[in-house]
Design a protein around this motif. Structure first.
Motif, short mmCIF file in Angstrom:
data_model
loop_
_atom_site.label_atom_id
_atom_site.label_comp_id
_atom_site.label_asym_id
_atom_site.label_seq_id
_atom_site.Cartn_x
_atom_site.Cartn_y
_atom_site.Cartn_z
N ALA A 178 0.98 -1.50 0.00
CA ALA A 178 0.06 -0.18 0.06
C ALA A 178 0.95 1.27 -0.17
O ALA A 178 0.87 2.19 0.89
N PRO A 179 1.79 1.47 -1.19
CA PRO A 179 2.41 2.57 -1.31
C PRO A 179 2.02 3.96 -0.88
O PRO A 179 2.64 4.71 -0.30
N THR A 180 0.73 4.21 -1.61
CA THR A 180 -0.10 5.60 -1.47
C THR A 180 -0.05 5.72 0.17
O THR A 180 0.20 6.71 0.60
N ILE A 181 -0.71 4.83 0.60
CA ILE A 181 -1.00 5.11 2.15
C ILE A 181 0.20 5.28 3.12
O ILE A 181 0.27 5.97 3.95
N ALA A 182 1.28 4.35 2.88
CA ALA A 182 2.46 4.55 3.75
C ALA A 182 3.14 5.79 3.46
O ALA A 182 3.76 6.23 4.37
N ALA A 183 3.03 6.29 2.38
CA ALA A 183 3.60 7.48 1.91
C ALA A 183 3.04 8.65 2.57
O ALA A 183 3.74 9.48 3.20
N VAL A 184 1.77 8.61 2.50
CA VAL A 184 1.09 9.71 3.32
C VAL A 184 1.23 9.56 5.10
O VAL A 184 1.42 10.71 5.52
N PHE A 185 1.14 8.26 5.35
CA PHE A 185 1.29 8.22 6.76
C PHE A 185 2.69 8.60 7.30
O PHE A 185 3.03 9.50 8.15
N ALA A 186 3.69 8.14 6.37
CA ALA A 186 5.00 8.83 6.63
C ALA A 186 5.28 10.09 6.61
O ALA A 186 6.04 10.87 7.57
N ARG A 187 4.90 10.70 5.65
CA ARG A 187 4.89 12.17 5.61
C ARG A 187 4.21 12.88 6.55
O ARG A 187 4.97 13.93 7.38
N ARG A 188 3.01 12.53 6.96
CA ARG A 188 2.40 13.21 8.11
C ARG A 188 2.95 12.94 9.63
O ARG A 188 3.18 13.70 10.30
N HIS A 189 3.37 11.73 9.73
CA HIS A 189 4.09 11.18 10.91
C HIS A 189 5.45 12.26 11.17
O HIS A 189 5.62 12.73 11.98
N ALA A 190 6.22 12.37 10.16
CA ALA A 190 7.27 13.22 10.13
C ALA A 190 6.84 14.69 10.32
O ALA A 190 7.72 15.49 11.03
N ALA A 191 5.92 15.14 9.57
CA ALA A 191 5.38 16.65 9.64
C ALA A 191 5.06 16.94 11.09
O ALA A 191 5.03 18.36 11.53
N THR A 192 4.62 16.08 11.79
CA THR A 192 4.12 16.61 13.15
C THR A 192 4.92 16.18 14.35
O THR A 192 4.78 15.82 15.34
N GLY A 193 6.25 15.86 13.82
CA GLY A 193 7.10 15.38 14.85
C GLY A 193 6.91 13.95 15.57
O GLY A 193 7.14 13.79 16.52
N LYS A 194 6.11 13.10 14.52
CA LYS A 194 6.09 11.74 14.90
C LYS A 194 4.71 11.62 15.82
O LYS A 194 4.45 10.54 16.12
N LEU A 195 3.71 12.49 16.01
CA LEU A 195 2.92 12.45 16.65
C LEU A 195 1.47 12.04 15.99
O LEU A 195 1.31 12.22 14.81
N CYS A 196 1.04 10.97 16.87
CA CYS A 196 -0.26 10.38 16.22
C CYS A 196 -1.09 10.34 17.40
O CYS A 196 -0.72 10.49 18.53
N MET A 197 -2.31 9.86 17.01
CA MET A 197 -3.49 9.40 17.98
C MET A 197 -3.90 8.11 17.98
O MET A 197 -4.07 7.60 16.58
N LEU A 198 -3.66 7.57 19.15
CA LEU A 198 -3.82 6.16 19.08
C LEU A 198 -5.24 5.96 19.79
O LEU A 198 -5.37 6.32 20.93
N ALA A 199 -6.21 5.01 19.15
CA ALA A 199 -7.17 4.52 19.72
C ALA A 199 -7.17 3.12 20.41
O ALA A 199 -6.66 2.26 19.54
N THR A 200 -7.52 2.88 21.41
CA THR A 200 -7.55 1.58 22.10
C THR A 200 -8.98 1.48 22.36
O THR A 200 -9.59 2.28 22.54
N ILE A 201 -8.96 0.27 23.31
CA ILE A 201 -10.56 0.02 23.77
C ILE A 201 -10.38 -0.18 25.28
O ILE A 201 -9.50 -1.08 25.70
N ARG A 202 -11.14 0.58 25.86
CA ARG A 202 -11.07 0.49 27.40
C ARG A 202 -11.68 -0.63 27.85
O ARG A 202 -12.24 -1.35 27.43
N ALA A 203 -11.37 -0.96 29.37
CA ALA A 203 -12.06 -2.25 29.92
C ALA A 203 -13.69 -1.89 30.00
O ALA A 203 -14.34 -3.01 29.89
N ASP A 204 -14.16 -1.01 29.72
CA ASP A 204 -15.75 -0.81 29.71
C ASP A 204 -16.27 -1.07 28.33
O ASP A 204 -17.39 -0.87 28.35
N GLY A 205 -15.36 -1.14 27.46
CA GLY A 205 -15.71 -1.21 25.94
C GLY A 205 -15.61 0.06 25.09
O GLY A 205 -15.87 -0.05 23.87
#
Length: 165
Positions: free
Chosen positions: A11-38
């Motif tokens: 998925a080179p298009t997606i990987a390129a967008v991710f890499a570009r945005r990852h670098a542009a924000t100082g590697k900052l991303c938002m991580l979504a996880t699932i809490r114990a209450d769902g």
């Protein structure tokens, strides 16, 4: 397991967008996880690409890592700083595996120090070092001001593009 390196090939298009945005924000991303209450939890995080793999690690004993220890599913979203998406936007989702190999931890800490100056070498082994197994990804690009181009990838399929007007 789909590694970061495999995603760049599949998925080179997606990987390129991710890499570009990852670098542009100082590697900052938002991580979504699932809490114990769902319910979902969103947490800031700085994922690392190391040895062709996407890694999720951070401060020990935090809610996001307790979430991942209980339920390994995640979504990682590049930090959006432009509501018009002029520079794109990407999401990766999958499951993590807690890698306990102390040699991997040592190499990771050495590489992190060499790249960023962040010295975690005296914190080994880490409580958690999660390798991401990517099970899907997407990116968005704005074309011509009123058209969105959405690129979608799932394992076993090529990237496909959907345009919205």
């Amino acid at each position: 397991m789909t590694t970061w390196k495999e995603l760049t090939e599949l998925a080179p298009t997606i990987a390129a967008v991710f890499a570009r945005r990852h670098a542009a924000t100082g590697k900052l991303c938002m991580l979504a996880t699932i809490r114990a209450d769902g319910f979902p939890r969103i947490s800031p995080m700085e994922p690392v690409i190391f040895e062709d793999q996407l890694w999720i690690m951070g401060m020990p004993d935090t809610a996001k890592f307790r979430d991942l220890a209980r339920d390994p599913r995640f979504c990682l979203h590049t930090a959006t700083v432009d509501t018009y998406l002029a520079d794109g936007d990407a999401k990766l989702w999958g499951v993590v595996a807690d890698v306990r190999d102390e040699d991997v931890h040592r190499r990771f800490a050495e590489a992190l120090f060499a790249e960023s100056g962040m010295d975690l070498r005296d914190k080994l082994p880490f409580d958690h070092l999660y390798a991401a197994d990517l099970t899907g990804a997407s990116s968005i690009a704005l074309l011509g001001g009123d058209r969105l181009e959405i690129t979608i990838w799932k394992p076993g399929e090529p990237e496909r593009v959907v345009q919205k007007h």
